[in-house]
Design a protein around this motif. Structure first.
Motif, PDB file in Angstrom:
ATOM      1  N   ALA A  56      17.382  27.644 -14.236  1.00 15.94           N
ATOM      2  CA  ALA A  56      17.607  27.396 -15.639  1.00 15.94           C
ATOM      3  C   ALA A  56      17.827  28.777 -16.308  1.00 15.94           C
ATOM      4  O   ALA A  56      17.782  29.616 -15.388  1.00 15.94           O
ATOM      5  CB  ALA A  56      16.180  27.229 -16.078  1.00 15.94           C
ATOM      6  N   VAL A  89      10.580  23.602 -13.820  1.00 16.63           N
ATOM      7  CA  VAL A  89      10.447  24.783 -14.384  1.00 16.63           C
ATOM      8  C   VAL A  89       9.233  25.096 -15.037  1.00 16.63           C
ATOM      9  O   VAL A  89       8.386  25.998 -14.709  1.00 16.63           O
ATOM     10  CB  VAL A  89      11.724  25.134 -15.469  1.00 16.63           C
ATOM     11  N   ARG A 137      13.183  40.332 -26.134  1.00 13.81           N
ATOM     12  CA  ARG A 137      14.536  40.840 -26.688  1.00 13.81           C
ATOM     13  C   ARG A 137      13.953  41.616 -27.982  1.00 13.81           C
ATOM     14  O   ARG A 137      14.566  42.437 -28.246  1.00 13.81           O
ATOM     15  CB  ARG A 137      15.234  39.666 -26.985  1.00 13.81           C
ATOM     16  N   LEU A 147       5.933  28.017 -14.101  1.00 13.75           N
ATOM     17  CA  LEU A 147       5.433  28.993 -14.730  1.00 13.75           C
ATOM     18  C   LEU A 147       4.048  28.829 -14.827  1.00 13.75           C
ATOM     19  O   LEU A 147       3.222  29.799 -14.878  1.00 13.75           O
ATOM     20  CB  LEU A 147       6.302  28.843 -16.235  1.00 13.75           C
ATOM     21  N   GLY A 193      10.036  31.722 -27.086  1.00 15.32           N
ATOM     22  CA  GLY A 193       9.878  31.964 -25.489  1.00 15.32           C
ATOM     23  C   GLY A 193       9.676  33.431 -25.128  1.00 15.32           C
ATOM     24  O   GLY A 193       9.806  34.317 -26.257  1.00 15.32           O
ATOM     25  N   LEU A 194       9.452  33.399 -23.677  1.00 12.49           N
ATOM     26  CA  LEU A 194       9.369  34.705 -23.357  1.00 12.49           C
ATOM     27  C   LEU A 194      10.247  35.706 -23.221  1.00 12.49           C
ATOM     28  O   LEU A 194      10.185  36.763 -23.874  1.00 12.49           O
ATOM     29  CB  LEU A 194       9.137  34.434 -21.662  1.00 12.49           C
ATOM     30  N   PHE A 195      11.597  35.354 -23.049  1.00 11.37           N
ATOM     31  CA  PHE A 195      12.708  36.290 -23.258  1.00 11.37           C
ATOM     32  C   PHE A 195      13.127  36.655 -24.647  1.00 11.37           C
ATOM     33  O   PHE A 195      13.178  37.963 -24.986  1.00 11.37           O
ATOM     34  CB  PHE A 195      13.995  35.596 -22.534  1.00 11.37           C
ATOM     35  N   GLN A 196      13.003  35.785 -25.552  1.00  9.85           N
ATOM     36  CA  GLN A 196      13.335  35.960 -27.148  1.00  9.85           C
ATOM     37  C   GLN A 196      12.338  36.973 -27.338  1.00  9.85           C
ATOM     38  O   GLN A 196      12.715  37.770 -28.103  1.00  9.85           O
ATOM     39  CB  GLN A 196      13.401  34.696 -27.714  1.00  9.85           C
ATOM     40  N   VAL A 249      18.040  31.519 -19.414  1.00  6.77           N
ATOM     41  CA  VAL A 249      16.978  32.318 -20.233  1.00  6.77           C
ATOM     42  C   VAL A 249      16.660  31.230 -21.425  1.00  6.77           C
ATOM     43  O   VAL A 249      15.603  31.176 -21.790  1.00  6.77           O
ATOM     44  CB  VAL A 249      17.463  33.538 -20.930  1.00  6.77           C
ATOM     45  N   GLU A 266      17.139  28.103 -21.797  1.00  2.66           N
ATOM     46  CA  GLU A 266      16.116  26.768 -21.258  1.00  2.66           C
ATOM     47  C   GLU A 266      14.787  27.389 -20.937  1.00  2.66           C
ATOM     48  O   GLU A 266      13.755  26.368 -21.207  1.00  2.66           O
ATOM     49  CB  GLU A 266      16.934  26.133 -20.048  1.00  2.66           C
ATOM     50  N   ILE A 267      14.523  28.263 -20.171  1.00  2.00           N
ATOM     51  CA  ILE A 267      13.002  28.901 -20.058  1.00  2.00           C
ATOM     52  C   ILE A 267      12.380  28.956 -21.241  1.00  2.00           C
ATOM     53  O   ILE A 267      11.262  28.355 -21.233  1.00  2.00           O
ATOM     54  CB  ILE A 267      13.216  30.046 -19.082  1.00  2.00           C
ATOM     55  N   ASP A 268      12.786  29.625 -22.021  1.00  2.00           N
ATOM     56  CA  ASP A 268      12.203  29.642 -23.423  1.00  2.00           C
ATOM     57  C   ASP A 268      11.867  28.445 -24.146  1.00  2.00           C
ATOM     58  O   ASP A 268      10.787  28.082 -24.619  1.00  2.00           O
ATOM     59  CB  ASP A 268      13.150  30.642 -24.635  1.00  2.00           C
ATOM     60  N   ASP A 269      12.877  27.381 -24.020  1.00  2.00           N
ATOM     61  CA  ASP A 269      12.721  26.214 -24.662  1.00  2.00           C
ATOM     62  C   ASP A 269      11.477  25.213 -23.965  1.00  2.00           C
ATOM     63  O   ASP A 269      10.918  24.781 -24.600  1.00  2.00           O
ATOM     64  CB  ASP A 269      14.065  25.193 -24.703  1.00  2.00           C
ATOM     65  N   ALA A 272       9.744  33.674 -13.995  1.00  2.00           N
ATOM     66  CA  ALA A 272      10.785  33.100 -14.726  1.00  2.00           C
ATOM     67  C   ALA A 272      12.216  33.946 -14.132  1.00  2.00           C
ATOM     68  O   ALA A 272      13.235  33.668 -14.142  1.00  2.00           O
ATOM     69  CB  ALA A 272      10.475  33.610 -16.014  1.00  2.00           C
ATOM     70  N   LEU A 273      11.928  35.185 -13.796  1.00  2.00           N
ATOM     71  CA  LEU A 273      13.321  36.126 -13.272  1.00  2.00           C
ATOM     72  C   LEU A 273      13.640  35.540 -12.052  1.00  2.00           C
ATOM     73  O   LEU A 273      14.916  35.155 -11.788  1.00  2.00           O
ATOM     74  CB  LEU A 273      12.584  37.416 -13.013  1.00  2.00           C
ATOM     75  N   ALA A 275      18.923  22.307 -13.956  1.00  2.00           N
ATOM     76  CA  ALA A 275      20.181  22.310 -13.173  1.00  2.00           C
ATOM     77  C   ALA A 275      20.312  21.975 -11.726  1.00  2.00           C
ATOM     78  O   ALA A 275      20.943  21.231 -11.188  1.00  2.00           O
ATOM     79  CB  ALA A 275      20.863  23.804 -13.220  1.00  2.00           C
ATOM     80  N   GLN A 335      21.671  33.119 -26.492  1.00  2.48           N
ATOM     81  CA  GLN A 335      20.659  32.480 -27.194  1.00  2.48           C
ATOM     82  C   GLN A 335      20.303  33.127 -28.537  1.00  2.48           C
ATOM     83  O   GLN A 335      19.858  32.095 -29.542  1.00  2.48           O
ATOM     84  CB  GLN A 335      19.096  32.839 -26.441  1.00  2.48           C
ATOM     85  N   MET A 360      18.090  43.180 -25.055  1.00  2.07           N
ATOM     86  CA  MET A 360      17.336  42.657 -23.774  1.00  2.07           C
ATOM     87  C   MET A 360      17.487  43.825 -22.565  1.00  2.07           C
ATOM     88  O   MET A 360      16.764  43.932 -21.739  1.00  2.07           O
ATOM     89  CB  MET A 360      18.042  41.370 -23.502  1.00  2.07           C
ATOM     90  N   LEU A 375      13.552  32.071 -11.582  1.00  2.00           N
ATOM     91  CA  LEU A 375      14.144  30.989 -12.166  1.00  2.00           C
ATOM     92  C   LEU A 375      15.707  31.347 -12.504  1.00  2.00           C
ATOM     93  O   LEU A 375      16.678  30.400 -12.248  1.00  2.00           O
ATOM     94  CB  LEU A 375      13.376  30.212 -13.134  1.00  2.00           C
ATOM     95  N   VAL A 376      15.753  32.393 -13.050  1.00  2.00           N
ATOM     96  CA  VAL A 376      17.019  32.692 -13.620  1.00  2.00           C
ATOM     97  C   VAL A 376      18.233  33.313 -12.451  1.00  2.00           C
ATOM     98  O   VAL A 376      19.346  32.609 -12.388  1.00  2.00           O
ATOM     99  CB  VAL A 376      17.092  33.974 -14.549  1.00  2.00           C
ATOM    100  N   ILE A 415      15.127  18.549 -21.809  1.00  2.00           N
ATOM    101  CA  ILE A 415      15.949  20.022 -20.890  1.00  2.00           C
ATOM    102  C   ILE A 415      16.459  19.211 -19.404  1.00  2.00           C
ATOM    103  O   ILE A 415      15.623  18.985 -18.785  1.00  2.00           O
ATOM    104  CB  ILE A 415      14.954  21.040 -21.003  1.00  2.00           C
ATOM    105  N   SER A 424      20.746  35.901 -22.969  1.00  2.00           N
ATOM    106  CA  SER A 424      19.790  36.372 -24.149  1.00  2.00           C
ATOM    107  C   SER A 424      20.903  36.552 -25.366  1.00  2.00           C
ATOM    108  O   SER A 424      20.381  36.195 -26.622  1.00  2.00           O
ATOM    109  CB  SER A 424      19.032  37.545 -23.732  1.00  2.00           C
ATOM    110  N   ILE A 483      21.005  38.263 -17.312  1.00  2.00           N
ATOM    111  CA  ILE A 483      19.796  37.914 -18.583  1.00  2.00           C
ATOM    112  C   ILE A 483      20.344  38.461 -19.691  1.00  2.00           C
ATOM    113  O   ILE A 483      20.163  37.909 -20.641  1.00  2.00           O
ATOM    114  CB  ILE A 483      18.400  38.627 -17.965  1.00  2.00           C
TER     115      ILE A 483
END
Lengths: 491, 491
Positions: B208, A187, A235, A191, A229-232, B210, B212-215, B199-200, A180, B282, A243, B202-203, A177, B279, B275
């Motif tokens: 990164a 990252v 969601r 976390l 991950g967290l966001f998915q 959403v 990329e953070i999940d990955d 995470a918030l 950026a 993603q 979301m 970082l976005v 990954i 999402s 976000i």
């Protein structure tokens, strides 16, 4: 694959050693430089575990391992290297000194990657004459199994260097990954750091023990995060509104004074003692080496279960594993008047039953995978199945002649007993290469079918010709004595 | 099991509905009270997914589901309840009003549990005349699969109430963790909250996306945390010196200004938009319902892979699952002159092959599990194996007669063809209950063996007597026409 054939690993500890294992198992030669006189001995144990894990992770063919050499000086270790992976202790001055030396010794086209978990690449590359070739490539433990590698460039890093590194790590079965913007700790560790601090407060304040916190993690969100991950995950929790709804519903919680993260707990002797003692209690007498194997076995099982997800297409780390295996499998050759040798497998820990041996149905898994390899060779791929035709097994006979234990390597030889446009009769022999014995045979009748009707139907011209050619080639072989048996028939 | 037969669920949303599913699948009757006129419709979809997941999670017998009723008033819903599970919106005043009403309507012995993810039980129980029966039981989504439930008592909660609740949730296959002291958000959500805030940031800072953070999460520590928590993982990373070494090495990192957690990012419209859009990207067009099923399928696969870990003893959530299944399996009765019906299984998503059907080797898994059920009935348990004897399958013959698709329920009937002190010959018939067809048969020869020599050896008196009794009972049955076939023999 990429053009990288030899890597120099600087620092052979837990992370450097994990890299050594990952490179070797992909057929890449490695020269290690580590001034610790104990380094070679320590690395040996780690490589044993890594070989054991990799043999289980990859069910198909594996590359011949690369060659490992320890070198007495940095200069010797760098000779002929295409790539340098640095995993020295986390001190900026030490790493800067190392990169200045590497920069002077290795030609400018050699990429230089640092495993640092937090230092900025801009600072690491400061003393280099060729700073454009340096980037951070931060892996996660155990490096030989966990796929993630975070790639971070500094202000002087060439985009091309990041792209070359990305392709290289992807070729090793990893998930690179590219981050950026460079920030301290990137990252993943940001976390982890946030969660770690909160966990230390919970222990310090006597809210929960080390074991209870671990159980909270592994019986809840740890299970979720192995695949999404967290966001998915959030969601989905937001329901059909997704979301935006989740943010509207749960966003305000962020204003609550829940965490104590505004402050860092002081690592007093007392807190360190509490954590060390609770951790000892949690381990139930298991040594680090035993825990390491349990961890590796479980990682392999989880990744393999994700590889079988979505009707075999895989999900997340499992999808990545499937693509890696397919790349390793490569193409197959023509047939000859000799048995086919298309499938090998090693015995995973979760293939073992209460008798301590490979359990019954895993034999049919190995036989079925060998049958699939034959069908694949005959041209049965996803397009063929999508075209409405396939082969179905209608009858099987298995003889169990020996045993296989955890870690044993099994190899299958296949003889075609008969084949025409509608039928294919195979005889597989499974040898245990570790013990040098035949452990099972399988005789199988397959029909070529029209999937819509579910009935036998003749194969098209091209497939029929390949079936007949294979049957003709194998017609020259002697029919195995065990073919055509009934269950319990006298020998 | 416990004496709880009927539960009242107050609030039937995502969490309340997950509880409804968990209770019903354990054979407990549920009355739901939810003033939302859409509640019943919404719950239906959730229960469909839950039934699908539970059928795959549990491979052995399952209890008959409990009865579900929607009730128009809280009073009606509470009639005859042994236990109340409240999952109303997260507002203290609303919950306090509800608990005052429940307290007035339900007799004092009825336990009252709140699913709140952050409110303190001491505050929730303040308006109750019988506060000793209230506790927090905080689950994790999806409640019908994720095992963790955090139990937290308030100042007036009776220890006995916590203990009764612990036993109840454990009987449902869950992992109850009793939190020592009540704090806002307890343990799980404190950890999640810490990570969520980071995470918030970082976005927001464009480090990164959403995805990329999940990955980063699911390709690294998420895989680790599905089986071991934070501390155990770090214990291993510390090497043979263990936790104390890890703390000494990494503790100082906590002093670094890595995280931005001293501050809370403002949820501006812009951040919410960013976000939500990331999402959407993603999700690759997958609906929430599709993502939910993928999540559930993967959770089932991961838990089942952990159940097979450690030679079938299981690890973490898998060990818990094995214990739950063993409890559901219960005891078996005596034999009669009729086929044994000891094993049922439903077809998991990871049992499906590229043809869209249950793959070959899973038939032998079902047959082998049915054989194990026969052996278990005959008295082959862990002690028997530990005593140095077991049964090994030496030969099998399988006929494939039909197909099974994802979610189909399979049932096995077993006839003993022959048995003496050394040999056991079984004939299994697998029916697909969903389609009402026979899909396969299996004929198997097993030998009673001395495990040390690996050779056939006569069973002891007790086992031999049971083998002979079973053979005698089944001797009255007609021999199946398909017994004794060769592969490809004409019908």
């Amino acid at each position: 694959m990429t053009d990288i054939r030899k890597v120099t690993v600087v620092g052979g500890g837990v992370i450097g050693g994990g890299w050594v294992a990952r490179f070797l198992q992909n057929g890449i030669d490695v020269d290690v430089y580590d001034p610790d006189p104990e380094a070679e001995r320590k690395l040996g144990g780690l490589l044993d575990n890594a070989r054991r894990a990799f043999a289980r992770l990859i069910e198909g063919p594996k590359p011949a391992p690369g060659r490992l050499r320890f070198r007495a000086s940095l200069e010797e270790a760098l000779a002929g290297a295409d790539f340098v992976q640095e995993s020295a202790p986390e001190r900026l001055d030490l790493k800067q000194r190392l990169f200045a030396q590497i920069d002077a010794l290795a030609p400018p086209h050699v990429l230089v990657a640092s495993s640092t978990s937090g230092l900025l690449p801009t600072e690491l590359q400061a003393p280099m004459a060729h700073p454009e070739r340096l980037l951070v490539a931060h892996p996660f433990n155990p490096v030989y199994l966990v796929p993630l590698v975070e790639l971070v460039g500094g202000q002087k890093t060439a985009l091309q260097a990041v792209e070359r590194a990305r392709a290289f790590y992807a070729s090793l079965g990893m998930k690179p990954i590219v981050i950026a913007k460079e920030i301290d700790a990137f990252v993943g560790d940001r976390l982890l750091e946030a969660l770690w601090r909160e966990a230390l407060w919970l222990v310090k304040d006597g809210i929960a023990t080390v074991e209870e916190i671990d159980d909270v993690i592994r019986y809840s969100f740890g299970l979720r995060w192995a695949q999404m991950g967290l966001f998915q995950v959030y969601r989905i929790a937001g329901g059909e509104a997704g979301m935006r709804h989740f943010m509207a519903q749960f966003g305000p919680c962020l204003q609550w004074p829940w965490t104590k993260l505004t402050d860092v707990p002081e690592l007093t002797d007392e807190l360190v003692d509490t954590i060390a003692e609770q951790s000892d209690a949690q381990a139930r007498g298991l040594s680090i080496r035993e825990l390491e194997r349990i961890r590796d076995d479980n990682l392999v099982s989880i990744m393999r279960s994700l590889a079988r997800s979505q009707k075999g297409a895989g999900w997340g780390a499992g999808e990545l594993l499937n693509a890696y295996e397919a790349r390793l499998r490569g193409g197959e050759g023509d047939t000859k008047a000799e048995p086919l040798r298309l499938h090998r497998a090693s015995v995973s820990p979760d293939w073992i039953d209460y008798n301590g041996h490979m359990t019954e149905f895993r034999y049919l898994q190995v036989l079925g995978d060998a049958t699939d390899a034959v069908l694949f060779k005959l041209g049965l791929d996803k397009d063929y199945v999508a075209g409405g035709h396939s082969f179905y097994t209608v009858e099987s006979h298995i003889r169990h002649l020996g045993q296989a234990r955890e870690g044993d390597v099994l190899a299958v030889e296949t003889q075609v007993l008969a084949a025409d446009a509608k039928r294919l009769k195979l005889f597989h022999t499974i040898s245990n290469e570790t013990t040098g014995t035949v452990v099972a045979t399988g005789e199988h009748l397959l029909l070529h079918v029209d999937a819509a009707s579910g009935r036998a139907a003749p194969a098209g011209e091209a497939m029929a010709a390949r079936l007949e050619a294979l049957a003709r080639d194998h017609g020259a072989l002697a029919v195995p004595a065990a073919a055509g048996r009934r269950v319990g028939e006298p020998v």
